[in-house]
Design an enzyme around this catalytic site. Structure first.
Site, PDB file in Angstrom:
ATOM      1  N   ILE A 467       0.836  -1.204   0.000  1.00 29.28           N
ATOM      2  CA  ILE A 467       0.000   0.000   0.000  1.00 29.28           C
ATOM      3  C   ILE A 467       0.873   1.256   0.000  1.00 29.28           C
ATOM      4  CG2 ILE A 467      -1.992  -1.150   1.024  1.00 29.28           C
ATOM      5  CD1 ILE A 467      -1.180   0.052   3.729  1.00 29.28           C
ATOM      6  N   GLY A 468       2.056   1.090  -0.575  1.00 34.02           N
ATOM      7  CA  GLY A 468       2.997   2.203  -0.582  1.00 34.02           C
ATOM      8  C   GLY A 468       4.087   2.000   0.448  1.00 34.02           C
ATOM      9  N   GLU A 706       3.634   1.880  11.498  1.00 34.36           N
ATOM     10  CA  GLU A 706       2.777   2.710  12.343  1.00 34.36           C
ATOM     11  C   GLU A 706       3.502   3.371  13.504  1.00 34.36           C
ATOM     12  OE1 GLU A 706      -1.409   0.493  12.365  1.00 34.36           O
ATOM     13  OE2 GLU A 706       0.284  -0.845  12.091  1.00 34.36           O
TER      14      GLU A 706
END
Ligand SMILES: Cc1cc2nc3c(=O)[nH]c(=O)nc-3n(C[C@H](O)[C@H](O)[C@H](O)COP(=O)(O)OP(=O)(O)OC[C@H]3O[C@@H](n4cnc5c(N)ncnc54)[C@H](O)[C@@H]3O)c2cc1C
Lengths: 739, 335
Positions: A467-468, A706
């Site tokens: 997702i990148g 994250e």
């Protein structure tokens, strides 16, 4: 021996992306493709009494207007509609009934020959609704809060320990404060879109924007009652998602529904405005009560949170646990509740739970440091948790001290004058703040398949996503190293539900999970190849122990004597086979249960505030991350830099404003919903701290997608206090709050 | 989004006729505002008249020693034009503080003057809005009005004009030249935009079919003492919460001419000549700037989420005037 793991390898898909060769969900073509445009409800709650689509249908080129009145009835029962990540409850089912549950809910899909026509026709559809009163204000309905049923295991709030309330009342130094955070929307660059291609045999190839092709595939198969082979989901490229693509979004259902009904290839893409009608990070109220002895040891910690969920699903995230985890404290009480509102179900968004929970905790720690008159960093060190107090077990690794020291050193923290408003740059107030971050490191069951062909090329595949984040690149590096191949000879394939099974791309667990499977399957091929090589007649490698053979540059070679070598191609050729293949599934090791596995970070931020106008600029951020082994420092740093930018946005800008009278997000475009622009982004320095971890997985990688975001917003909020002397306990900190 | 006829005009007369004849026809220049509004169903023109081929792209000398700017001059070309940078740096700064480089490369002078409000409710056709649909009410009044007007609003509408360029043009007292079905006329800048009153659907005093052909700047450009201060929620690419165009003429530290125009606070760029006059004949001093600010903001009303703008505007005016006054080497040497 050249290795690729640990090197600053540029993205292997970078060229395809910058030249436009990488196709995203709405960019796939199909013959006779038709276009769907979604009509969303204008009210937050009510019942549709009438839909008049006659004007739209009268236009030549309009094929159909799907509504709850004419759409096929899909699967019955909540269970069938629950995707892999669905929280407890009754998932939303597009066009299955007349009820309106949130403002913007899709209530019709107009399908036409062109996008423009579909959009025009959509404006001609008349919808009559019997509205019902709605409630969208968390603060106004906090008294309705309840304890949500447990979702995934980590979101079960740990038991409280000791007697926090008594200890709090008795302690000599106390702080108690409420913190408020708004709704945020993920807003990836690529809006949600699906292109469904109806193949000649009637099977559907679904190009979807998702973080989990297999999650979408099994969801679609179930709700449409299709055969497993009937639907294949592809997402080779995803333009960012940040959690918004973890669950299937409604446009994929609508697109497939239309394609099946019309037996035509269909594309449905959401507009940016419609991106505010899907899941979001929930607005959350929190109260932190921290007490300490005079020398700064935490005597009690109470973390209470009330977050929003929808009326139909109990979404909850890990908000309060961090307070029991991040610092040593014997008396801890947790309370986490939700209020059901007439909004769509919230969704995981980058560091869900920690984003808000750690923000509140780390601001409260800053307030406690002020109350104690100790340096904020010193307070963290005094209360450093050597083991996980929630689970009562050791950490698999925790280099947080190194994070603190290295980042503080680079930042120059020791030069900080503790007095607020004491530091200046000309007319501007200068503030320095810091905070700690933590995020879980997990590994999920995952499979990978690898094929080594006679031309000496290796093809590895797994149904994961990029997702990148750099998945293509990291997996290519891991596979290349396992077999000693140059990167150019390795390809990694992902984003196809037909590939070896993998979990959704989320939770920062892709490298740990899929990377482990890739590593394992390539090592399996390596043993097979060696065995084959040694069985060849007159093999130069016969009888060598595995550790005496090296795999390098597409060769198997005796370490002691480089002239004794075979190319991969030779081995396969002489063995009379054209390829070697295997598939391996990896799972977390038993040791996982004995250890707590987390990544950690420290962030130090500098802000400059105009004392009269209240304008805030972040001028410097230094952050250190302990995330285990770093597979690719270049893409890892990218993740962390992006996270810091996110933190700036959360601290100062991002806010999905709900108009409670209308029950609707009103800042639903990127002119009103601010995210940082280049001019808001200062020098960001990322330090990847060395951390060895043999528990988390064979690679020692803990995940970096994250952790970088967690400490940034509180560090900035604390810096704003230091600059101005004002505690703004409500995000985003906009200039009006400082006037 | 609706269907429309597209017409490319070859001369000004044809363009004017095509739009004058049809109340739902619109000119299109850069399209950076109109296309968005069409997509969101806020504007539903039946006919779009493309004016980009008209010969209105020049910047040349004006009649009274000023500069005449063709309506199709791009915002970037205008901001970076050497004469503008030299004689009207205030205008240059105001333009460059708006939008993004890409948008400024497309946006035209005429289109910038005509851009519509950014009120979130105006843009969302599911909500009541008197500007979009007269008589439906104003959702911003009791709603999310952080960006909204504190001056000159009505109970019908509290939207603001979002243009930065217009704020500078108001301070410079530009003149807008238009051609309409009944011929040409020149409109003083102060008369160009209007307050909402009970007809908030009208942003300007332009009549249907009237085409802006040029904007004329007077000779006096305040090149020495000016400031454009834009306060917004992020460092770039955001509309103003409050903006101030301040322009001063000074003689020996005494003000001989003062202009202050405010953006982001009203339905039009806000000026108050009486307030400005308080400065004339005074020496440059903070207390005088404060007095002007107070006078300018007399009658300002907050609507809840935008209450802060009153105090913010006050401080911004003082800051902008201080900058304007301070912006010369002569002045700096004297202080
Ligand atoms: C994301 C974004 C951010 C922005 N930020 C800012 C900002 O910070 N500050 C700022 O000032 N602006 C900002 N803008 C607005 C931008 O300046 C305007 O969109 C632009 O100036 C409009 O010019 P245009 O030529 O594209 O107009 P168009 O979109 O072509 O037309 C706009 C209107 O003007 C009318 N029109 C055009 N030319 C003429 C003419 N010659 N005579 C009569 N009527 C005419 C059209 O009929 C239409 O109604 C922003 C825009 C966007 C999209």
């Amino acid at each position: 021996m050249t290795t690729h793991v640990g090197e600053r390898v540029s993205r292997v898909d970078g060229r395809a992306k910058v030249t436009g060769k990488a196709r995203y969900a709405a960019e796939h073509a199909a013959p006779d493709l038709v276009h769907g445009f979604v009509i969303g409800s204008a009210v937050a709650r009510g019942t549709i009494t009438r839909i008049d689509a006659s004007q739209a249908l009268a236009l030549p080129g309009v094929l159909q207007v799907f509504t709850h009145e004419n759409a096929p009835r899909l699967a019955r029962g909540d269970k069938r509609w629950r995707d892999e990540l669905a929280p407890p409850g009754s998932p939303f089912r597009p066009l299955q009934d007349a009820e309106i549950r949130w403002s913007g809910q899709p209530i019709a899909l107009v399908v036409a020959d062109s996008l423009e026509l579909a959009r025009h026709a959509a404006s001609l559809v008349r919808v009559e609704v019997a509205p019902a009163p709605h409630e969208t204000d968390l603060e106004a309905h906090r008294e309705r809060a309840y304890k949500p049923p447990p979702h995934e295991r980590p979101s079960v709030t740990p038991p409280s320990r000791g007697s926090a309330d008594k200890a709090f009342a008795r302690a000599p130094v106390r702080v108690q404060a409420e913190y408020r955070v708004p709704v945020e929307h993920h807003n990836p660059m690529e809006p949600f879109a699906t292109t469904v291609v109806v193949d000649e045999d009637g099977t559907l190839t679904v190009y979807d924007k998702t973080q989990g092709v297999q999650n979408v595939q099994s969801y679609l198969t179930t709700i449409f009652g299709a055969e497993a082979g009937e639907i294949r989901v592809l997402a080779p490229f995803v333009g960012g998602a940040f959690g918004s693509g973890l669950r299937p979004q409604y446009q994929v259902v609508l697109a497939v529904l239309a394609a099946r009904q019309l037996q035509r290839s269909v594309r449905v893409a959401l507009t940016r405005q419609q991106m505010f009608t899907i899941g979001h990070r929930p607005t959350t109220w929190q109260r932190l009560s921290l007490a300490a002895t005079r020398d700064g040891a935490l005597a009690a910690a109470i973390h209470e949170a009330v977050a929003e969920t929808s009326r139909f699903e109990d979404y909850s995230e890990t908000v309060v646990d961090w307070t029991g985890l991040m610092y040593r404290c014997d008396n801890v009480r947790f309370a986490h509740e939700v209020v059901a509102l007439d909004l769509f179900t919230p969704m995981d968004m980058r560091a869900p739970g920690a984003m808000w929970g750690v923000y509140a905790l780390e601001c409260a720690m800053d307030e406690l440091a002020v109350a104690l008159a100790v340096d904020p960093l010193e307070l963290r060190l005094i209360n450093y948790a050597e083991h996980d107090g929630n689970e009562k077990r050791p950490y698999s690794s925790k280099e947080l001290r190194a994070c603190y020291h290295q980042a503080a050193e680079r930042f120059g923290w020791s030069q900080r004058d503790p007095e607020p408003r004491s530091m200046r740059d000309g007319d501007l107030l200068v503030g320095w703040g810091m905070a700690t971050g933590a995020w879980e490191s997990t590994q999920r069951k995952a499979s990978a398949r690898a094929v080594l062909t006679a031309d000496g090329r290796l093809a590895v595949a797994s149904a994961t996503e990029d997702i990148g984040t750099g998945t293509y690149t990291a997996m290519t590096q891991i596979a290349a190293d396992a077999l000693g191949l140059p990167l150019e000879r390795v390809t990694f394939k992902l984003g196809d539900s037909a590939l070896a099974s993998a979990p959704v791309e989320g939770g920062s667990f892709t490298v740990a999970s899929v990377g482990s499977a890739v590593d394992a399957v390539c090592r399996e091929l390596r043993s097979k190849l060696l065995k084959l090589a040694q069985q060849l007649e007159g093999s130069p490698l016969a009888r060598l122990r595995p550790e005496d053979v090296e795999f390098i540059g597409g060769l198997l070679r005796a370490r002691a004597d480089p002239s004794r070598a075979l190319t991969f191609a030779e081995v396969l050729h002489r063995a009379g086979i054209d390829h070697l293949a295997d598939e391996v599934t990896t799972r977390p090791s038993k040791a996982h249960e004995k250890y707590s596995r987390y990544t950690h970070s420290a962030a130090f931020a500098e802000v400059k505030v105009d004392p009269e106008l209240g304008t805030i600029r972040v001028t410097r951020v230094v952050t250190a991350i302990a995330g285990g082994r770093v597979i690719n420092p270049k893409t890892a740093e990218s993740q962390v830099i992006g996270s810091v930018v996110w933190g700036i946005g959360a601290a100062l800008q991002e806010h999905s404003v709900i108009d409670h009278a209308l029950g609707r997000f009103i800042t639903h475009n990127l002119a009103d919903y601010h995210v940082p622009v280049h001019a808001d982004v200062p020098d960001i320095e990322v330090i990847l701290v060395e951390e060895r971890d043999e528990i988390v997985n064979a690679l020692g990688a803990k995940g970096l997608g994250e952790i970088g975001v967690v400490a940034v917003a509180p560090a900035i909020a604390n810096a704003v206090w230091h600059a101005t002397g004002k505690r703004i306990r409500e995000l985003p900190i906009t200039l009006d709050k400082l006037l | 989004m609706n269907r429309f006829a597209y017409l490319r005009a070859d001369d000004v007369g044809a363009a004017v006729r095509a739009v004058a004849a049809d109340p739902s026809a619109r000119f299109i220049a850069g399209g950076t505002n109109l296309v968005d509004l069409i997509k969101e169903n806020v504007e539903r023109p039946t006919r779009i008249v493309d004016i980009t081929r008209l010969p209105l792209g020049e910047i040349g000398p004006g009649e009274r020693g000023g500069l005449r700017i063709g309506a199709l001059v791009k915002n970037s070309d205008l901001a970076y034009h050497p004469e503008v940078e030299r004689r009207y740096p205030l205008l240059s700064r105001a333009i460059l503080s708006g939008a993004s480089a890409q948008l400024r490369n497309m946006a035209s002078t005429g289109g910038n003057l005509m851009q519509r409000t950014r009120c979130s409710y105006f843009y969302d056709t599911t909500t009541p809005c008197n500007k979009r649909e007269p008589g439906t009410g104003c959702a911003a009044l009791g709603g999310f009005n952080r960006m909204h007007a504190i001056l000159g609003a009505s109970e019908q509408c509290i939207a603001v004009n979002p243009s930065d360029m217009s704020v500078a043009l108001a301070a410079l007292e530009a003149v807008v030249h238009v051609t309409g079905p009944e011929g040409d006329r020149a409109i003083a800048f102060a008369e160009f935009h209007r307050l909402p009153g009970d007809a908030p659907q009208l942003d300007t005093n332009l009549r249907q079919g009237e085409l802006i052909t040029a904007v004329e700047l007077p000779a006096l450009g305040f090149a020495e003492h000016h400031a454009y201060l834009k306060i917004r929620d992020r460092a770039s690419y955001a509309f103003a919460l409050v903006s101030v165009a301040a322009a001063l003429e000074l003689q020996g530290g005494t003000v001989t001419e003062a202009r202050v125009a405010l953006g982001g606070v009203a339905h039009k760029p806000w000026r108050d000549r009486e307030a400005e006059a308080l400065l004339v004949g005074r020496r440059v001093a903070l207390e005088h700037f404060q007095r002007v600010a107070d006078a300018l903001l007399q009658g300002a009303v907050g609507r809840g989420a935008n209450d802060f703008k009153i105090e913010l505007a006050r401080r911004a005016i003082v800051r902008a005037l201080s900058h304007a006054a301070g912006r010369t080497s002569r002045d700096d040497a004297r202080r």
